[in-house]
Design a protein around this motif. Structure first.
Motif, PDB file in Angstrom:
ATOM      1  N   MET A 154      66.934  29.110  64.264  1.00  0.00           N
ATOM      2  CA  MET A 154      66.309  28.590  65.486  1.00  0.00           C
ATOM      3  C   MET A 154      64.805  28.836  65.455  1.00  0.00           C
ATOM      4  SD  MET A 154      66.293  29.878  69.364  1.00  0.00           S
ATOM      5  CE  MET A 154      67.889  30.425  69.688  1.00  0.00           C
ATOM      6  N   LYS A 155      64.080  27.835  65.918  1.00  0.00           N
ATOM      7  CA  LYS A 155      62.630  27.972  65.943  1.00  0.00           C
ATOM      8  C   LYS A 155      62.199  28.376  67.357  1.00  0.00           C
ATOM      9  CE  LYS A 155      60.196  25.321  63.283  1.00  0.00           C
ATOM     10  NZ  LYS A 155      59.782  24.052  62.692  1.00  0.00           N
ATOM     11  N   ILE A 156      61.408  29.426  67.455  1.00  0.00           N
ATOM     12  CA  ILE A 156      60.842  29.821  68.747  1.00  0.00           C
ATOM     13  C   ILE A 156      59.407  29.290  68.764  1.00  0.00           C
ATOM     14  CG2 ILE A 156      60.310  31.723  70.305  1.00  0.00           C
ATOM     15  CD1 ILE A 156      62.371  33.411  68.767  1.00  0.00           C
ATOM     16  N   LEU A 157      59.189  28.266  69.583  1.00  0.00           N
ATOM     17  CA  LEU A 157      57.877  27.640  69.630  1.00  0.00           C
ATOM     18  C   LEU A 157      57.081  28.295  70.751  1.00  0.00           C
ATOM     19  CD1 LEU A 157      56.147  25.313  68.488  1.00  0.00           C
ATOM     20  CD2 LEU A 157      57.054  23.888  70.330  1.00  0.00           C
ATOM     21  N   THR A 158      55.973  28.916  70.375  1.00  0.00           N
ATOM     22  CA  THR A 158      55.191  29.652  71.368  1.00  0.00           C
ATOM     23  C   THR A 158      53.859  28.947  71.583  1.00  0.00           C
ATOM     24  OG1 THR A 158      56.227  31.650  70.531  1.00  0.00           O
ATOM     25  CG2 THR A 158      54.332  31.928  71.987  1.00  0.00           C
ATOM     26  N   CYS A 159      53.633  28.522  72.825  1.00  0.00           N
ATOM     27  CA  CYS A 159      52.407  27.793  73.153  1.00  0.00           C
ATOM     28  C   CYS A 159      51.306  28.783  73.502  1.00  0.00           C
ATOM     29  CB  CYS A 159      52.642  26.862  74.342  1.00  0.00           C
ATOM     30  SG  CYS A 159      53.988  25.715  74.048  1.00  0.00           S
ATOM     31  N   VAL A 160      50.177  28.656  72.840  1.00  0.00           N
ATOM     32  CA  VAL A 160      49.071  29.575  73.110  1.00  0.00           C
ATOM     33  C   VAL A 160      47.794  28.780  73.359  1.00  0.00           C
ATOM     34  CG1 VAL A 160      50.092  31.415  71.720  1.00  0.00           C
ATOM     35  CG2 VAL A 160      48.477  29.825  70.667  1.00  0.00           C
ATOM     36  N   LYS A 161      46.905  29.396  74.119  1.00  0.00           N
ATOM     37  CA  LYS A 161      45.665  28.714  74.459  1.00  0.00           C
ATOM     38  C   LYS A 161      44.465  29.521  73.992  1.00  0.00           C
ATOM     39  CE  LYS A 161      43.460  26.203  78.244  1.00  0.00           C
ATOM     40  NZ  LYS A 161      43.462  25.925  79.694  1.00  0.00           N
ATOM     41  N   ALA A 180      55.026  16.344  73.122  1.00  0.00           N
ATOM     42  CA  ALA A 180      55.170  15.505  71.939  1.00  0.00           C
ATOM     43  C   ALA A 180      55.284  16.366  70.688  1.00  0.00           C
ATOM     44  CB  ALA A 180      53.975  14.562  71.831  1.00  0.00           C
ATOM     45  N   ALA A 181      54.487  17.428  70.636  1.00  0.00           N
ATOM     46  CA  ALA A 181      54.527  18.310  69.474  1.00  0.00           C
ATOM     47  C   ALA A 181      55.876  19.010  69.374  1.00  0.00           C
ATOM     48  CB  ALA A 181      53.386  19.317  69.559  1.00  0.00           C
ATOM     49  N   ALA A 182      56.413  19.423  70.531  1.00  0.00           N
ATOM     50  CA  ALA A 182      57.705  20.113  70.540  1.00  0.00           C
ATOM     51  C   ALA A 182      58.797  19.194  70.019  1.00  0.00           C
ATOM     52  CB  ALA A 182      58.028  20.601  71.949  1.00  0.00           C
ATOM     53  N   LYS A 183      58.695  17.916  70.352  1.00  0.00           N
ATOM     54  CA  LYS A 183      59.697  16.955  69.874  1.00  0.00           C
ATOM     55  C   LYS A 183      59.496  16.664  68.394  1.00  0.00           C
ATOM     56  CE  LYS A 183      60.532  14.618  74.282  1.00  0.00           C
ATOM     57  NZ  LYS A 183      60.058  13.502  75.137  1.00  0.00           N
ATOM     58  N   HIS A 184      58.208  16.684  67.983  1.00  0.00           N
ATOM     59  CA  HIS A 184      57.853  16.391  66.606  1.00  0.00           C
ATOM     60  C   HIS A 184      58.400  17.458  65.653  1.00  0.00           C
ATOM     61  CE1 HIS A 184      55.274  14.981  63.313  1.00  0.00           C
ATOM     62  NE2 HIS A 184      54.911  16.237  63.119  1.00  0.00           N
ATOM     63  N   LEU A 185      58.409  18.715  66.134  1.00  0.00           N
ATOM     64  CA  LEU A 185      58.870  19.820  65.295  1.00  0.00           C
ATOM     65  C   LEU A 185      60.394  19.919  65.379  1.00  0.00           C
ATOM     66  CD1 LEU A 185      56.152  22.379  66.399  1.00  0.00           C
ATOM     67  CD2 LEU A 185      56.280  21.238  64.182  1.00  0.00           C
ATOM     68  N   ASP A 186      61.025  20.336  64.288  1.00  0.00           N
ATOM     69  CA  ASP A 186      62.491  20.393  64.250  1.00  0.00           C
ATOM     70  C   ASP A 186      63.028  21.695  64.815  1.00  0.00           C
ATOM     71  OD1 ASP A 186      62.519  17.965  62.969  1.00  0.00           O
ATOM     72  OD2 ASP A 186      62.309  18.893  60.980  1.00  0.00           O
ATOM     73  N   GLU A 187      64.259  21.625  65.269  1.00  0.00           N
ATOM     74  CA  GLU A 187      65.066  22.815  65.561  1.00  0.00           C
ATOM     75  C   GLU A 187      64.436  23.765  66.565  1.00  0.00           C
ATOM     76  OE1 GLU A 187      66.062  24.905  62.005  1.00  0.00           O
ATOM     77  OE2 GLU A 187      66.479  23.040  60.931  1.00  0.00           O
ATOM     78  N   VAL A 188      63.643  23.264  67.490  1.00  0.00           N
ATOM     79  CA  VAL A 188      63.065  24.160  68.486  1.00  0.00           C
ATOM     80  C   VAL A 188      64.162  24.587  69.449  1.00  0.00           C
ATOM     81  CG1 VAL A 188      61.405  24.406  70.357  1.00  0.00           C
ATOM     82  CG2 VAL A 188      60.795  23.119  68.288  1.00  0.00           C
ATOM     83  N   GLY A 189      64.428  25.893  69.521  1.00  0.00           N
ATOM     84  CA  GLY A 189      65.475  26.404  70.403  1.00  0.00           C
ATOM     85  C   GLY A 189      64.899  26.960  71.693  1.00  0.00           C
TER      86      GLY A 189
END
Lengths: 731, 260
Positions: free
Chosen positions: B1-8, B104-113
């Protein structure tokens, strides 16, 4: 007669047997130690150059100058040491004397000078060893009660008692044997007219008188007595040799040999203790340099995380410890109830290098200071061998290293252990996380904006030129004033910087600052083990100073003084850095500043707190005192601990930025000493000390005022300007 | 599972912040860095990863090329990979524009859990981004978490507010936002810093993640800043010195006035 022969035969047999066993054990022990120490990582530069190292070693050992704080012990230990050396040849001849009691040493035997030396040092050694024994008894401690109540008043707490008593007893017995042999030999010679001259007081200056008591014994009885004493001397010496060979961690005994090598391999060849600059961090035996970060090996490790990562000099340090506890005695952390004792750290590492077993006394003391000793040799040192609370309690004040008679480098070892915790494990007191973040992003420990670094100069009545803005090169000024983070951001520190700048201005000294281009010197990062952050800051400062050709610097912070002056040299930069008290002292001597003492009715007693990084680490204890004497027209009142034996304020080693939750507070303990002098003013010469002691003063009802020396000098100079007719304090 | 962490990547809040003439934050003045509140999100993502068998942490940012600084910091902390969406057209975007790119980026990347966010940015401070992401992705939102865990395939958070403590669970994929109470972010060891030098930051443009330029930028912004006003300096407090109790009336009077 038969009986006597029988006694002699027994004595010879036992002496020979014991000797063979003892020598075998000792050789085995020595080889074990050699292999253990040689297995260490490289300690580059510690074996040569031979000449200067031998010179420094001989000077230090013969002068016993590390003992200067303990004159009685200094004399006693010196006499015991010399008698040990003198008695080695007499032990050799003792083997002959068992059979031929009239045997003498070749060349020197019967020579008056040699006989006087032997007599004086035998009696002197006996008195001295009794003195040392009494000293040990007077500092009694009971590690068996340690779990309930740690007795930190005794420097011998945690030292292995039986080993020390055993060593002292052996010396006493051997010396008694020597004196008995001399006494009987004198009697054997002096009773017959033809040999009377050889046995008289001229040859036996002290034992001749006692020898008269035995003149009526038969020659055979005298000879048997000498043989027996010689045998006893051999047996006692050999028991010592065997026990020491068996117990390779009995460093109180091994120090006779290893201590000598350790002093030879000392860090500073000029005889100074291993203070000032921290030891470079070695990666694969070479000093780490952040500028070569791309060349680092992928598996590179940083600092010291296990016993086999110590350099051989470190392992030799641990094996040489005499367990005298002088380090522990002066440690500000230990004396305020924290679990750190430099001695216990040394002993824990010594025993770890030997496999992990402790003597009962060491074990009890370690347990009482919060360590759960683990036998596993492959275990990481922290937290199993070294309690993290002990590791992080060190203020790097250097009192331990300064006191150590065999030149153990406690501070460097603790910094290396911290480096591993920070740079490999990222495991350190929480407060340091924000410290490092602030240093990495803002270049100061408070995390204040770099653009406020020059705000301290706002509102001064004169211009402070900034390099690169008002002056293009440091060649145009006498000094670059290194302001430092405290001097730039802390309210107290800013006032000190302003006072010092005003004094420079009044004296007509041309100076400039780096302004917003200056960044933290990196002391707190380095001493908490964050070598990467330290070097990042240092390299930035070095590049800035190179841009303006800076060579002469003056700093009002003792930590900046040490780091910029001594540590930047390790990164290839070289400056002459002076402390503001040194520059002020010179300006007064040159008559460029003329402070005037207050009128008599306004004079108060002043005591002076030595900043560790000015006094112990940089050897400057007199300039601030001379300044204060000039300003106050009276010498300072000294605290119990002062000069190189001063006590830390509690802020060194990055402790400035950490909570002090264990034991009592170091700054409060130090303030107790200041209050005890009755002085109305505590002067100091470092912003960290000012902050710590100021906090301690604020926490009590009646406390002396805490101030930097610069303020007192400025007040004196202004008195002179306001009222020029008053006599100057200088002649 | 990919943990996608949004940072600014934000201007340093501790520094003096300036504004450009169009009332946007000045990017040239103060130093900028990874938002402190987002460091908590990275920290929680890394702690989650440590409890899971097959998790990886990807950090994602939308910003100028310099925003790589923020992603590098997250990589040093231990994130496995970093993606920066950078495009001249994005400049001036409001929270809706930023959200559109992140979605869009989250959809672009695979397997984001899991998508993890800080509770708010430290510059604009809108705090709506986690909800916008969850809404657009159609995923549950576990917001303002003080504790995060994944147990038995369920994401579980603990949230403490003025009412009490709630435990909320949802099946991934989900969006999680964490507070500054969730646990201090780690200081990367030097070993980690060295390891991070080998990791790369993937920079993508709008076209590559499939976002139309009409949705982003100042032109598309639905939030308009009409004025920026500096807070008045805080007035000095009043000190009442009392040794004998004579000023009790003063204190009572002060409290009465303050609570009126």
């Amino acid at each position: 007669m038969k009986l006597l022969l029988f006694v002699v035969a027994i004595a010879v047999t036992v002496a020979v047997a014991v000797t063979l066993a003892a020598v075998a054990l000792f050789v085995r022990g020595a080889l074990t130690l050699y292999r253990r120490i040689a297995a260490g990582a490289p300690s580059p530069g510690r074996l040569g150059p031979v000449g200067p190292r031998l010179g420094a070693m001989i000077t230090e050992i013969l002068s016993h100058r590390r003992f200067s704080a303990r004159p009685l012990v200094r004399v006693a230990h010196w006499v015991v040491m010399v008698s040990f050396i003198l008695l080695v040849p007499t032990l050799a001849i003792a083997y002959v004397q068992v059979l031929a009691p009239d045997a003498e040493l070749p060349l020197v035997g019967g020579w008056v000078v040699w006989q006087w030396l032997l007599e004086l040092f035998s009696v002197g050694g006996l008195l001295a060893i009794v003195t040392l024994f009494v000293v040990r008894l007077r500092h009694r401690s009971d590690p068996d009660d340690a779990a309930a109540a740690r007795d930190w008043r005794s420097r011998f707490f945690g030292s292995t008692r039986w080993q020390a008593y055993f060593v002292e007893a052996v010396i006493a017995v051997v010396l008694v044997c020597v004196l008995v042999m001399h006494t009987l030999r004198s009697a054997a010679l002096a009773r017959y007219p033809e040999t009377a001259a050889d046995g008289g007081w001229a040859h036996y200056p002290l034992t001749f008188w006692a020898g008269q008591l035995f003149w009526n014994l038969s020659p055979a009885a005298l000879d048997a007595g000498i043989s027996t004493a010689a045998a006893l001397k051999i047996i006692t010496s050999m028991i010592w040799l065997g026990v020491v060979g068996y117990a390779t961690t009995m460093s109180v005994a091994w120090h006779r040999f290893l201590g000598v090598v350790n002093v030879y391999a000392r860090r500073e060849r000029d005889g100074r203790p291993a203070l000032g600059a921290a030891t470079p961090m070695l990666v694969d035996g070479k000093p780490f340099d952040i500028r070569d970060i791309d060349d680092l090996d992928e598996d590179a490790t940083f600092g010291i995380g296990s016993i086999d990562e110590f350099g051989w000099k470190g392992l030799l340090d641990f094996a040489s410890c005499t367990e005298c506890g002088r380090c522990q005695d002066l440690c500000p952390a230990w004396n305020t109830g924290k679990p750190l004792s430099p001695k216990l750290v040394t002993l824990a590492l010594r025993d770890q290098a030997a496999g992990g077993a402790h003597t009962g006394d060491v074990f009890a003391a370690l347990r009482s200071s919060g360590v759960q000793p683990a036998g596993a040799a492959e275990a990481g040192l922290v937290p199993t061998v070294i309690n993290p609370d002990a590791l992080w309690a060190c203020t790097t004040c250097g009192a331990c290293t300064d006191q150590c008679p065999v030149d153990i480098e406690h501070v460097d070892h603790l910094i290396n252990l911290r480096r591993h915790e920070v740079m490999v494990k990222s495991d350190f007191p929480e407060e340091f996380g924000s410290l490092y973040g602030n240093l990495d992003t803002k270049g100061n420990p408070w995390g204040l904006p770099p653009r406020q670094r020059f705000d301290w100069a706002k509102g001064l009545e004169f211009e402070v030129p900034v390099l690169g803005v008002d002056v293009t090169s440091a060649a145009e000024v006498d000094y670059v004033l290194w302001v430092g983070c405290s001097g730039a951001y802390d309210e107290k520190g800013k006032k000190t910087t302003r006072a010092f700048a005003e004094l420079l201005h009044l004296a007509g000294v041309r100076f400039a600052v780096l302004g917003e281009a200056e960044t933290c010197c990196g002391d707190s990062a380095r001493r908490t083990g964050n070598e990467a952050t330290y070097q990042g800051l240092a390299v930035q400062n070095i590049e800035t100073m190179a841009e303006f050709g800076v060579t002469k610097v003056v700093a009002s912070c003792a930590h900046c003084l040490n780091t910029v002056g001594r540590e930047y040299a390790q990164l290839g930069a070289s400056y002459t850095v002076e402390h503001h008290t040194q520059v002020l002292n010179r300006l007064i001597r040159e008559g460029r500043l003329n402070p005037v003492a207050p009128p008599e009715e306004e004079r108060v007693a002043i005591t002076y707190h030595d900043p560790c990084y000015l006094g112990r680490h940089n050897g400057e204890t007199s300039a601030p005192r001379e300044l204060l004497a000039a300003v106050a027209a009276a010498p300072v009142v000294e605290m119990e601990h002062h000069g190189t034996q001063s006590m830390c304020c509690g802020a060194g080693g990055g402790r400035m930025w950490a909570e002090e939750s264990l034991g009592t507070r170091i700054n409060a303990a130090r303030m107790d000493e200041a209050v005890a002098t009755g002085a109305a003013t505590v002067a100091t010469a470092c912003p960290f000390c000012s902050i710590m002691l100021g906090d301690a003063a604020a926490g009590r009802d009646a406390a002396p005022a805490v101030t930097d020396v610069a303020h007192l000098v400025l007040a004196g100079v202004k008195r002179g300007l306001d009222n020029p007719t008053q006599p100057k304090t200088e002649d | 599972m990919k943990i996608l962490t949004c940072v600014k990547y934000v201007p340093d809040a501790g520094d003096e912040v300036g504004f450009d003439s169009d009332l946007r934050l000045g990017r040239t003045g103060p130093s900028s860095k990874l938002s402190e509140l987002d460091e908590y999100a990275v920290e929680q993502a890394l702690r989650l990863k440590a409890t899971m068998d097959d998790a990886t942490v990807t950090v994602l940012s939308v910003g100028p090329a310099d925003a790589e600084v923020a992603l590098r910091k997250a990589l040093q902390m231990g994130a496995d990979e970093a993606v920066l969406i950078s495009d001249g057209a994005i400049a001036g975007s409001d929270v809706f524009g930023t959200a559109a790119v992140l979605i869009a980026a989250a959809k672009h990347l695979d397997e984001v859990g899991l998508v993890m966010c800080g509770m708010s940015s430290t510059d604009a401070g809108v705090g709506a981004l986690p909800a916008l992401l969850a809404d657009a992705l159609g995923w549950p939102l576990l917001s303002n978490a003080a504790e995060v865990s994944v147990e038995d395939g369920q994401a579980r958070i603990v949230r403490t507010d003025e009412v009490g403590t709630r435990v909320v669970t949802a099946a991934p994929p989900a969006v999680v936002s964490v507070t500054d109470q969730s646990g201090e972010p780690r200081y990367p060891s030097f070993k980690d810093v060295l390891a991070a030098k080998k990791k790369s930051v993937t920079t993508l443009g709008l076209a590559e993640v499939g976002v139309s330029a009409d949705l982003v930028g100042a032109g598309a912004a639905r939030v308009q800043v009409t004025a920026v006003v500096r807070n008045p300096e805080r007035a000095a407090g009043r000190v009442i010195v009392d040794v004998d109790g004579s000023s009790v009336d003063d204190i009572v009077e002060f409290l009465a006035a303050a609570t009126k």
